[in-house]
Design an enzyme around this catalytic site. Sequence first.
Site, mmCIF file in Angstrom:
data_model
loop_
_atom_site.group_PDB
_atom_site.id
_atom_site.type_symbol
_atom_site.label_atom_id
_atom_site.label_comp_id
_atom_site.label_asym_id
_atom_site.label_seq_id
_atom_site.Cartn_x
_atom_site.Cartn_y
_atom_site.Cartn_z
ATOM 1 C CE LYS A 201 23.688 -48.084 58.142
ATOM 2 N NZ LYS A 201 24.549 -47.290 58.992
HETATM 3 C C1 LIG Z 1 25.854 -46.751 59.272
HETATM 4 C C2 LIG Z 1 26.796 -47.250 60.299
HETATM 5 C C3 LIG Z 1 27.445 -46.402 61.210
HETATM 6 C C4 LIG Z 1 27.397 -44.904 61.104
HETATM 7 O O1 LIG Z 1 26.138 -44.370 61.038
HETATM 8 P P1 LIG Z 1 25.928 -42.914 60.355
HETATM 9 O O2 LIG Z 1 24.534 -42.582 60.765
HETATM 10 O O3 LIG Z 1 26.087 -43.083 58.886
HETATM 11 O O4 LIG Z 1 26.927 -42.000 60.943
HETATM 12 C C5 LIG Z 1 28.228 -46.973 62.188
HETATM 13 N N1 LIG Z 1 28.408 -48.300 62.278
HETATM 14 C C6 LIG Z 1 27.811 -49.140 61.400
HETATM 15 C C7 LIG Z 1 28.045 -50.612 61.557
HETATM 16 C C8 LIG Z 1 27.016 -48.640 60.375
HETATM 17 O O5 LIG Z 1 26.475 -49.477 59.491
#
Ligand SMILES: *Cc1c(COP(=O)(O)O)cnc(C)c1O
Length: 402
Positions: A201
């Site tokens: 991310k």
């Molecule tokens: C990555 C993601 C999540 C979940 O995040 P985690 O930290 O992996 O639990 C939720 N929604 C979207 C759109 C994502 O890309």
Amino acid sequence: MKESNLINKLAIDGGIPVRDKMLPYGRQSLDKKDIEAVVDVLQSDWLTTGPKVGEFEAAFADSVGVEEAVVVNSGTAALHAAMHAIGISSGDEVILPAITFVATANCVLYQGGIPIFADVYPDTMLIDVTKIESKITSKTKAIIAVDYAGHPCDYDALRDICDKHGLILVSDACHSLGATYKERRVGALADVTTFSFHPVKIITSGEGGMITCSNPDYARKMRTFRNHGITTDHRQRALEGAYIYNMEYLGFNYRLSDFQCALGMSQLYKLPSIILDRQLIAQKYDEYFAQINGVSPLNLLNNVTHAYHLYVVKLDLEYITMNRTDVFAALRSENIGVNVHYLPVYKHPFYQNNTLMLDVVCPIAELEYQKLLSIPIFPSMSDKDVEDVAIAFKKVLDSYNN
Ligand SMILES: *Cc1c(COP(=O)(O)O)cnc(C)c1O
């Protein structure tokens, strides 16, 4: 001559790959300061529930421009805490786009609610605001907008729908930290916004997540929720010399450790430069893809700035002779780490096994899904890396054209 034949020959057919080593679709960028920030905390008194938790929250709230930020240990936990705070419970319906990560829908189920899938715009894959109102019933409580790839949704239109029908607006901004909509920052556009700090991310804390809002009552509920439903934390009790604690309701352990908060905070300082790096790579891709037949990037609307968690292209399946699976395999063989985001959530076996999902159809999502490819984008990519991706696309699509 012989050699150039081998270079033009697709790697999947035994030719030489464009790259020696796989270029991943995303990766973290850590520097010495990030590492020092973590090491400092490892040498301190508090590995968890210490001072870094509140410091990270305050810095994050400030950077987004909201009153409250609550840190948790994943983006999924952030979504779950958000559903709890806004009071989603048994039988409540929550409308969300068909194309998103499964966690956006799962969080509704965690609370006993029902995810209602809405179709998306074909050019951005964002929730189609004209398809929402027909899904609203007396049970609808909220909308979760997803800023797919890092492109903010149409928040003014979503706000109008929510105001008209008395719904709560949630933003899943796991892709879009650092983006803006009409010059307003993501994180301050909805009633509640969730973020993820997974290594692919925009910024990372290893695992981690954050919820932002301006409602102190929501924030208080989420802080209790992340700590088993207990109203005080370990450090507060230590400071007060108290031993009694009250568990008010069934919560979870969704706390993020102090060394992870320190990493997240150190990364947050670099957010503007991270976003700029991503936007510059996207610009180069835009130029390359304008010249490659059989593929085009998603649309960028002019009232937003894009965070480019993902750079997504769509294949022109009428122009090329192969399907997405073939192109994907050919690009992987060239050592380009392409990916696909996402299968419409209701198509997953778990959802297909649920009778409520049997007649869910989002035709645009299903059709456009077949064309999607996410291509490598992360701040430390070099110009050569970007060029390699373009070369590989041209090589593969030219040999697969009609
Ligand atoms: C990555 C993601 C999540 C979940 O995040 P985690 O930290 O992996 O639990 C939720 N929604 C979207 C759109 C994502 O890309």
